[in-house]
Scaffold this motif. Structure first.
Motif, PDB file in Angstrom:
ATOM      1  N   PHE A  29     -25.514  14.527-112.431  1.00 16.66           N
ATOM      2  CA  PHE A  29     -25.316  14.964-113.899  1.00 16.66           C
ATOM      3  C   PHE A  29     -24.203  14.202-114.257  1.00 16.66           C
ATOM      4  O   PHE A  29     -24.078  13.983-115.499  1.00 16.66           O
ATOM      5  CB  PHE A  29     -25.691  16.454-113.802  1.00 16.66           C
ATOM      6  N   SER A  30     -23.026  14.552-113.596  1.00 23.61           N
ATOM      7  CA  SER A  30     -21.614  14.290-114.185  1.00 23.61           C
ATOM      8  C   SER A  30     -21.604  12.912-114.359  1.00 23.61           C
ATOM      9  O   SER A  30     -20.423  12.402-114.827  1.00 23.61           O
ATOM     10  CB  SER A  30     -20.612  14.821-113.184  1.00 23.61           C
ATOM     11  N   SER A  31     -22.426  11.935-113.861  1.00 22.88           N
ATOM     12  CA  SER A  31     -22.098  10.527-114.010  1.00 22.88           C
ATOM     13  C   SER A  31     -22.772  10.067-115.458  1.00 22.88           C
ATOM     14  O   SER A  31     -22.835   8.843-115.888  1.00 22.88           O
ATOM     15  CB  SER A  31     -22.967   9.574-113.155  1.00 22.88           C
ATOM     16  N   TYR A  32     -23.764  10.899-116.137  1.00 23.54           N
ATOM     17  CA  TYR A  32     -24.313  10.744-117.291  1.00 23.54           C
ATOM     18  C   TYR A  32     -23.380  10.966-118.505  1.00 23.54           C
ATOM     19  O   TYR A  32     -22.974  12.231-118.620  1.00 23.54           O
ATOM     20  CB  TYR A  32     -25.706  11.335-117.204  1.00 23.54           C
ATOM     21  N   ASN A  33     -23.538  10.397-119.822  1.00 28.94           N
ATOM     22  CA  ASN A  33     -23.241  10.823-121.172  1.00 28.94           C
ATOM     23  C   ASN A  33     -24.230  11.653-121.414  1.00 28.94           C
ATOM     24  O   ASN A  33     -25.510  11.153-121.215  1.00 28.94           O
ATOM     25  CB  ASN A  33     -22.865   9.864-121.871  1.00 28.94           C
ATOM     26  N   MET A  34     -24.183  12.642-122.340  1.00 33.22           N
ATOM     27  CA  MET A  34     -25.177  13.462-122.566  1.00 33.22           C
ATOM     28  C   MET A  34     -25.113  13.505-124.218  1.00 33.22           C
ATOM     29  O   MET A  34     -24.030  13.837-124.818  1.00 33.22           O
ATOM     30  CB  MET A  34     -24.851  14.980-122.030  1.00 33.22           C
ATOM     31  N   GLY A  35     -26.413  13.765-124.676  1.00 33.12           N
ATOM     32  CA  GLY A  35     -26.406  13.658-126.184  1.00 33.12           C
ATOM     33  C   GLY A  35     -27.544  14.838-126.765  1.00 33.12           C
ATOM     34  O   GLY A  35     -28.074  15.390-125.731  1.00 33.12           O
TER      35      GLY A  35
END
Length: 122
Positions: A29-35
């Protein structure tokens, strides 16, 4: 694979607040940018906000700037959307999504949640 589950939607009066949460399971999860995106009734899905993997950079759509705040807690695999001074025009299904890029375009997001309904009454 990343699975996303939103919660926190509901019915609120104009001027009120809600906080949406999106919990992720799966890999990195921490490797993704989240929108966050939203889809008003009968309209196309539109960009609300994005936060980078570290939480250090954020970007907002013009219609929510100054009223909404995005944040994330990588230890809890969760991204939040604090929505203040809500307006009837904010009524929509709200979705969280994950991307490896930095973009307001729906086409850049690979993983999506099922959405949570937000209804703002006048």
């Amino acid at each position: 694979q990343v699975q996303l589950v939103e919660s926190g939607g509901g019915l609120v009066q104009a001027g009120g607040s809600l906080r949406l949460s999106c919990v992720a399971s799966g890999r990195a999860f921490s490797s993704y940018n989240m929108g966050w995106f939203r889809q008003p009734p009968g309209k196309e899905r539109e960009f609300v906000s994005v936060i980078d993997w570290s939480g250090g950079n954020t970007y907002y759509g013009d219609s929510v700037k100054g009223r909404f705040t995005i944040a994330r807690d990588n230890a809890k695999n969760t991204v939040y959307l604090q929505m203040n001074n809500l307006k009837p025009g904010d009524t929509a299904v709200y979705f969280c999504a994950a991307t490896g890029s930095w973009s307001p375009s729906v086409y850049e997001y690979r993983y999506w949640g099922q959405g949570t309904q937000v209804t703002v009454s006048s």
